[in-house]
Enzyme design. Structure first.
Site, short mmCIF file in Angstrom:
data_model
loop_
_atom_site.label_atom_id
_atom_site.label_comp_id
_atom_site.label_asym_id
_atom_site.label_seq_id
_atom_site.Cartn_x
_atom_site.Cartn_y
_atom_site.Cartn_z
N LYS A 75 0.66 -1.27 -0.02
CA LYS A 75 0.12 -0.14 -0.14
C LYS A 75 0.82 1.24 0.04
O LYS A 75 2.09 1.25 0.20
CB LYS A 75 -0.98 0.01 1.29
N TYR A 94 1.47 0.03 -4.63
CA TYR A 94 0.15 0.64 -4.96
C TYR A 94 0.29 2.11 -4.57
O TYR A 94 0.64 2.32 -3.59
CB TYR A 94 -1.00 0.25 -4.48
N HIS A 96 -2.23 5.01 -5.94
CA HIS A 96 -3.55 5.83 -6.28
C HIS A 96 -3.49 7.29 -5.71
O HIS A 96 -4.42 7.77 -5.15
CB HIS A 96 -4.50 4.80 -5.11
N GLU A 118 -0.70 0.18 -10.10
CA GLU A 118 -2.11 0.33 -10.70
C GLU A 118 -1.92 1.02 -11.86
O GLU A 118 -2.88 0.73 -12.83
CB GLU A 118 -3.04 1.01 -9.87
N SER A 134 -7.77 -6.71 -8.12
CA SER A 134 -9.07 -6.33 -8.50
C SER A 134 -9.86 -7.79 -8.53
O SER A 134 -11.06 -7.74 -8.05
CB SER A 134 -9.10 -6.02 -10.06
N ASP A 198 -22.29 -1.35 -18.03
CA ASP A 198 -21.10 -0.73 -18.46
C ASP A 198 -21.35 -0.02 -19.47
O ASP A 198 -22.57 0.42 -20.23
CB ASP A 198 -20.21 -1.74 -19.03
N ILE A 269 -13.03 2.96 -4.14
CA ILE A 269 -12.73 3.99 -3.06
C ILE A 269 -11.21 4.36 -3.12
O ILE A 269 -10.67 5.24 -2.90
CB ILE A 269 -13.30 3.63 -1.92
N ASP A 270 -10.24 3.49 -3.67
CA ASP A 270 -8.89 3.74 -3.75
C ASP A 270 -8.49 4.96 -4.71
O ASP A 270 -7.71 5.57 -4.72
CB ASP A 270 -8.17 2.45 -4.18
N MET A 301 -9.39 -3.77 0.77
CA MET A 301 -10.24 -4.88 0.97
C MET A 301 -9.56 -6.24 0.74
O MET A 301 -9.61 -6.89 1.81
CB MET A 301 -11.35 -4.93 0.03
#
Length: 370
Positions: A75, A94, A96, A118, A134, A198, A269-270, A301
């Protein structure tokens, strides 16, 4: 190269960025690997396993940051880590960035080299280092949503798949990418009535071909979303714009049209979230309620299933880690355009357009610093 693996300190983050097997691969190539003591315990890896693999253990996070040329994490760094990062130090994790101006500014100030999992992107526009998490988060979103539909947690008191003679719950998934597809597989497997929305007809044709009969597709637009949220029990936000802030597709006023006890799971949310009323939560306090609607928006998560997540993530990240260690980040990125797209912030400059646009910062072409 000297590689450091600190223990993750984000709330309930039990993943680790390098397994003992990964450490062994780096060590046999002549690199030094330093792992913070107990960093792997949350994922079931002991210090002894790392030592057997050739890694060296360090007692504190300060020791790891102070020693390493390249930091491998899971993270993004959080505030206590900001001052530990040195100018020119490579961080491979990651980030974000588009969801956190404070993080972006901190990395600009310390002039580190930030290579974000990402935004590493293949020519077909797939995101190979984001896909494993994911997949985990998508599957978890249905699992967590099913739990919070239980009356015990404030939900509508519905079993996702129903039983003979009783209709199943209705699940709406906004976004048909990896997260949405995995969420649909899980929800459909439990017997729910699932709709995936989508904007791509090509993607929806594909999903229509591969999904079971209890999964339907629908074009995503504001009118359709407003209609669909009114009678669905679990709504999963699974929207992604690589490297950029997610758009708010479910707005505050839509909540009043939902049934009391509806559950919203915002997997985006990230990247800032695709539901206007969500904000990042933790595994300690995963939910909050607005207008009788339950919001679940845990920002990490996969951290709840660290054994699965660590193995899935490191399967994808290790080959690039080896390249970065063998060649140095500049040469590795020159030779691999996909890896080059992972560079977000370098030497006090924003080199990823989505991050610059999120905060109105000057954007520098990444080739100008390679």
């Amino acid at each position: 190269m000297i590689i450091g693996v600190p223990k993750e300190i984000k709330n309930n983050e039990n993943r680790v960025a390098l397994t003992p097997a990964g450490a062994a691969e780096l060590v046999k190539r002549g690199h030094e690997v330093y792992v913070q003591a107990t960093a792997g315990m949350g994922s079931g890896f002991t210090d002894e396993e790392y030592v057997s693999a050739g890694a060296q253990m360090l007692p504190t996070i300060e020791d790891v940051y102070g020693k390493a040329e390249m930091i491998i994490k899971v993270k993004e760094p959080i505030e206590p880590e900001y001052e530990l990062i040195r100018e020119g130090q490579l961080l491979y994790t990651y980030f974000h960035f588009a969801s956190s101006e404070a993080l972006t500014n901190a990395m600009l100030r310390n002039k580190s080299v930030c290579l974000a999992y990402e935004t590493v992107e293949l020519p077909d526009r797939s995101l190979p280092l984001l896909v494993p998490m994911s997949e985990v988060a998508g599957r978890m979103s249905a699992q967590e949503g099913a739990k919070y539909l239980e009356k015990t947690y404030g939900g509508r008191g519905m079993l996702l798949g129903g039983v003979p003679g009783v209709h199943p719950a209705k699940v709406l998934i906004i976004g048909g990418g990896i997260v949405g597809t995995e969420a649909a597989k899980m929800a459909a497997g439990l017997g729910a009535d699932v709709t995936i929305m989508d904007v791509s007809l090509k993607r929806m044709r594909y999903l229509d071909d591969i999904m079971p009969a209890n999964v339907k597709t629908m074009m995503s637009n504001e009118f359709n979303i407003r209609q669909m949220v009114q009678d669905h029990d679990l709504i999963i936000g699974a929207v992604l714009i690589p490297g950029a802030k997610a758009p708010n597709l479910i707005t505050r006023d839509m909540l009043k049209t939902m049934k009391p006890g509806t559950v919203l799971v915002d997997v985006a949310i990230d990247q800032g979230g695709c539901i206007e009323t969500t904000h990042p939560t933790t595994h300690d306090e995963p939910t909050f309620v607005i207008d009788d609607v339950i919001h679940y928006s845990v920002a990490n998560m996969p951290g709840a299933v660290p054994r699965t997540s660590t193995l899935a993530l490191t399967n994808a990240t290790l080959p690039h880690a080896i390249d970065l260690a063998e060649k140095g980040w500049k040469q590795a990125c020159r030779e691999d355009n996909s890896l080059k797209k992972g560079l977000n912030v370098v030497d006090g400059k924003v080199v990823y357009k989505g991050v610059a646009e999120a905060f109105g910062l000057t954007y520098y072409d990444v080739d100008s610093i390679l």
